[in-house]
Scaffold this motif. Structure first.
Motif, PDB file in Angstrom:
ATOM      1  N   MET A   1       0.847  -1.204   0.037  1.00  0.00           N
ATOM      2  CA  MET A   1       0.017   0.002  -0.067  1.00  0.00           C
ATOM      3  C   MET A   1       0.976   1.377  -0.052  1.00  0.00           C
ATOM      4  SD  MET A   1      -2.940   1.469   2.837  1.00  0.00           S
ATOM      5  CE  MET A   1      -1.758   1.518   4.116  1.00  0.00           C
ATOM      6  N   LYS A   2       0.518   2.186  -0.694  1.00  0.00           N
ATOM      7  CA  LYS A   2       1.211   3.709  -0.714  1.00  0.00           C
ATOM      8  C   LYS A   2      -0.065   4.435  -0.472  1.00  0.00           C
ATOM      9  CE  LYS A   2       4.557   2.348  -4.228  1.00  0.00           C
ATOM     10  NZ  LYS A   2       5.096   2.715  -5.761  1.00  0.00           N
ATOM     11  N   LYS A   3       0.242   5.575   0.765  1.00  0.00           N
ATOM     12  CA  LYS A   3      -0.937   6.153   1.061  1.00  0.00           C
ATOM     13  C   LYS A   3      -0.063   7.435   1.785  1.00  0.00           C
ATOM     14  CE  LYS A   3      -5.209   6.676   2.700  1.00  0.00           C
ATOM     15  NZ  LYS A   3      -6.699   5.821   2.668  1.00  0.00           N
ATOM     16  N   VAL A   4      -0.892   8.578   1.363  1.00  0.00           N
ATOM     17  CA  VAL A   4      -0.315   9.762   2.049  1.00  0.00           C
ATOM     18  C   VAL A   4      -1.710  10.368   2.731  1.00  0.00           C
ATOM     19  CG1 VAL A   4       0.554  12.142   1.663  1.00  0.00           C
ATOM     20  CG2 VAL A   4       1.247  10.246   0.221  1.00  0.00           C
ATOM     21  N   TYR A   5      -1.293  10.762   4.135  1.00  0.00           N
ATOM     22  CA  TYR A   5      -2.300  11.320   4.821  1.00  0.00           C
ATOM     23  C   TYR A   5      -1.928  12.897   5.108  1.00  0.00           C
ATOM     24  CZ  TYR A   5      -4.190   6.803   6.162  1.00  0.00           C
ATOM     25  OH  TYR A   5      -4.812   5.853   6.129  1.00  0.00           O
TER      26      TYR A   5
ATOM     27  N   ILE B   1       4.296   3.468   3.039  1.00  0.00           N
ATOM     28  CA  ILE B   1       4.829   2.651   1.738  1.00  0.00           C
ATOM     29  C   ILE B   1       5.208   1.309   2.086  1.00  0.00           C
ATOM     30  CG2 ILE B   1       6.426   2.667  -0.135  1.00  0.00           C
ATOM     31  CD1 ILE B   1       6.994   5.555   0.380  1.00  0.00           C
ATOM     32  N   ASP B   2       4.230   0.280   1.653  1.00  0.00           N
ATOM     33  CA  ASP B   2       4.308  -0.970   2.352  1.00  0.00           C
ATOM     34  C   ASP B   2       4.374  -0.699   3.749  1.00  0.00           C
ATOM     35  OD1 ASP B   2       4.203  -1.686  -0.339  1.00  0.00           O
ATOM     36  OD2 ASP B   2       6.360  -1.555  -0.582  1.00  0.00           O
ATOM     37  N   ASN B   3       5.083  -1.331   4.502  1.00  0.00           N
ATOM     38  CA  ASN B   3       5.318  -1.311   5.897  1.00  0.00           C
ATOM     39  C   ASN B   3       6.204  -0.327   6.485  1.00  0.00           C
ATOM     40  OD1 ASN B   3       3.317  -3.557   6.224  1.00  0.00           O
ATOM     41  ND2 ASN B   3       5.153  -5.024   5.850  1.00  0.00           N
ATOM     42  N   GLN B   4       6.641   0.733   5.631  1.00  0.00           N
ATOM     43  CA  GLN B   4       7.452   1.702   6.134  1.00  0.00           C
ATOM     44  C   GLN B   4       6.226   2.978   6.296  1.00  0.00           C
ATOM     45  OE1 GLN B   4      10.487   1.759   6.667  1.00  0.00           O
ATOM     46  NE2 GLN B   4      10.620  -0.485   6.531  1.00  0.00           N
TER      47      GLN B   4
ATOM     48  N   LYS C   1      14.875  15.744   8.545  1.00  0.00           N
ATOM     49  CA  LYS C   1      15.370  14.136   8.506  1.00  0.00           C
ATOM     50  C   LYS C   1      14.486  13.305   7.929  1.00  0.00           C
ATOM     51  CE  LYS C   1      17.069  10.951  11.998  1.00  0.00           C
ATOM     52  NZ  LYS C   1      16.159  10.048  12.168  1.00  0.00           N
ATOM     53  N   VAL C   2      13.228  13.436   8.343  1.00  0.00           N
ATOM     54  CA  VAL C   2      12.231  12.720   7.859  1.00  0.00           C
ATOM     55  C   VAL C   2      12.069  12.428   6.239  1.00  0.00           C
ATOM     56  CG1 VAL C   2       9.687  12.122   8.096  1.00  0.00           C
ATOM     57  CG2 VAL C   2      10.895  12.453  10.015  1.00  0.00           C
ATOM     58  N   ILE C   3      11.982  13.712   5.616  1.00  0.00           N
ATOM     59  CA  ILE C   3      11.943  14.211   4.232  1.00  0.00           C
ATOM     60  C   ILE C   3      13.113  13.433   3.410  1.00  0.00           C
ATOM     61  CG2 ILE C   3      11.468  15.777   2.484  1.00  0.00           C
ATOM     62  CD1 ILE C   3       9.121  15.201   4.731  1.00  0.00           C
ATOM     63  N   ASN C   4      14.215  13.717   4.134  1.00  0.00           N
ATOM     64  CA  ASN C   4      15.474  13.104   3.467  1.00  0.00           C
ATOM     65  C   ASN C   4      15.170  11.733   3.344  1.00  0.00           C
ATOM     66  OD1 ASN C   4      16.469  15.474   3.071  1.00  0.00           O
ATOM     67  ND2 ASN C   4      17.916  15.404   4.766  1.00  0.00           N
ATOM     68  N   GLU C   5      14.765  10.935   4.505  1.00  0.00           N
ATOM     69  CA  GLU C   5      14.655   9.486   4.641  1.00  0.00           C
ATOM     70  C   GLU C   5      13.497   8.976   3.797  1.00  0.00           C
ATOM     71  OE1 GLU C   5      13.986   8.712   8.699  1.00  0.00           O
ATOM     72  OE2 GLU C   5      15.886   9.075   9.354  1.00  0.00           O
ATOM     73  N   LEU C   6      12.548   9.802   3.483  1.00  0.00           N
ATOM     74  CA  LEU C   6      11.392   9.479   2.516  1.00  0.00           C
ATOM     75  C   LEU C   6      11.895   9.443   1.224  1.00  0.00           C
ATOM     76  CD1 LEU C   6       8.487   8.943   1.881  1.00  0.00           C
ATOM     77  CD2 LEU C   6       7.930  11.453   2.077  1.00  0.00           C
TER      78      LEU C   6
ATOM     79  N   PHE D   1      14.164   6.627   0.505  1.00  0.00           N
ATOM     80  CA  PHE D   1      13.413   5.287   0.406  1.00  0.00           C
ATOM     81  C   PHE D   1      12.715   5.375  -0.739  1.00  0.00           C
ATOM     82  CE2 PHE D   1       9.825   2.769   1.095  1.00  0.00           C
ATOM     83  CZ  PHE D   1      10.550   1.522   1.826  1.00  0.00           C
ATOM     84  N   MET D   2      11.921   6.365  -1.404  1.00  0.00           N
ATOM     85  CA  MET D   2      11.468   6.572  -2.664  1.00  0.00           C
ATOM     86  C   MET D   2      12.087   6.351  -3.871  1.00  0.00           C
ATOM     87  SD  MET D   2       8.215   9.209  -1.559  1.00  0.00           S
ATOM     88  CE  MET D   2       7.457   9.164  -3.366  1.00  0.00           C
ATOM     89  N   GLN D   3      13.454   6.851  -3.771  1.00  0.00           N
ATOM     90  CA  GLN D   3      14.233   6.785  -5.014  1.00  0.00           C
ATOM     91  C   GLN D   3      14.667   5.018  -5.017  1.00  0.00           C
ATOM     92  OE1 GLN D   3      15.043   8.800  -7.260  1.00  0.00           O
ATOM     93  NE2 GLN D   3      13.875  10.439  -6.182  1.00  0.00           N
ATOM     94  N   VAL D   4      14.944   4.539  -4.046  1.00  0.00           N
ATOM     95  CA  VAL D   4      15.225   3.303  -4.027  1.00  0.00           C
ATOM     96  C   VAL D   4      13.992   2.351  -4.592  1.00  0.00           C
ATOM     97  CG1 VAL D   4      15.944   1.241  -2.692  1.00  0.00           C
ATOM     98  CG2 VAL D   4      17.176   3.149  -2.221  1.00  0.00           C
ATOM     99  N   HIS D   5      12.961   2.788  -3.901  1.00  0.00           N
ATOM    100  CA  HIS D   5      11.680   1.776  -4.256  1.00  0.00           C
ATOM    101  C   HIS D   5      11.246   2.217  -5.952  1.00  0.00           C
ATOM    102  CE1 HIS D   5       7.641   0.391  -3.222  1.00  0.00           C
ATOM    103  NE2 HIS D   5       8.281   0.028  -2.208  1.00  0.00           N
ATOM    104  N   LYS D   6      11.347   3.400  -6.524  1.00  0.00           N
ATOM    105  CA  LYS D   6      11.121   3.521  -7.671  1.00  0.00           C
ATOM    106  C   LYS D   6      12.185   2.703  -8.585  1.00  0.00           C
ATOM    107  CE  LYS D   6       9.223   8.066  -7.617  1.00  0.00           C
ATOM    108  NZ  LYS D   6       9.656   9.736  -7.866  1.00  0.00           N
ATOM    109  N   LYS D   7      13.403   2.734  -8.342  1.00  0.00           N
ATOM    110  CA  LYS D   7      14.540   1.777  -9.133  1.00  0.00           C
ATOM    111  C   LYS D   7      14.154   0.524  -9.003  1.00  0.00           C
ATOM    112  CE  LYS D   7      18.491   5.118  -8.374  1.00  0.00           C
ATOM    113  NZ  LYS D   7      19.279   5.400  -7.522  1.00  0.00           N
TER     114      LYS D   7
END
Length: 126
Positions: A1-5, A95-98, A106-111, A114-120
């Motif tokens: 699941m990919k969701k944004v609140y 994003i899935d279980n993350q 810090k959170v935005i950099n981690e996100l 993570f999204m770059q790796v996830h996209k690749k």
């Protein structure tokens, strides 16, 4: 699941969404127009580990209601988040279980990382 609140009226939420460029698989939920259900909050809690980690102490109502001078229990924080959408720290990306909570750099950099790796990863699996 990919969701944004998120809040569509929040310029910080809009800036972060634009910055991290979520793909079309994401489900967006504007928590002002579509309040969190108890089940959704329970799902967020399960990933976050505590209500304290998702509770927004910057919300205007936090001071207005005198909550800053109280010791809030986890149950009380849950109740407040369900009653008033501004008490949810946002945005919340799942994003899935993350889970990625809030707007700290810090959170935005981690996100973003993570999204770059996830996209690749998703590109290479096609």
């Amino acid at each position: 699941m990919k969701k944004v609140y998120y809040l569509s009226t929040c310029s910080t939420c809009r800036r972060i969404i634009k910055e991290v460029e979520p793909d079309n698989d994401f489900i967006f939920q504007d928590i002002k127009n579509e309040p969190l259900s108890k089940e959704q909050l329970d799902d967020i809690f399960a990933l976050a580990g505590s209500y304290q980690s998702i509770f927004n102490k910057q919300a205007r109502k936090y001071r207005e209601l005198g909550l800053h001078s109280q010791e809030l229990s986890e149950d009380k924080m849950r109740e407040l988040i369900l009653e008033e959408y501004t008490f949810l720290k946002r945005p919340v990306f799942i994003i899935d279980n993350q889970i990625f909570i809030g707007n700290s750099r810090k959170v935005i950099n981690e996100l973003s990382a993570f999204m770059q790796v996830h996209k690749k990863h998703s590109l290479s699996s096609h």
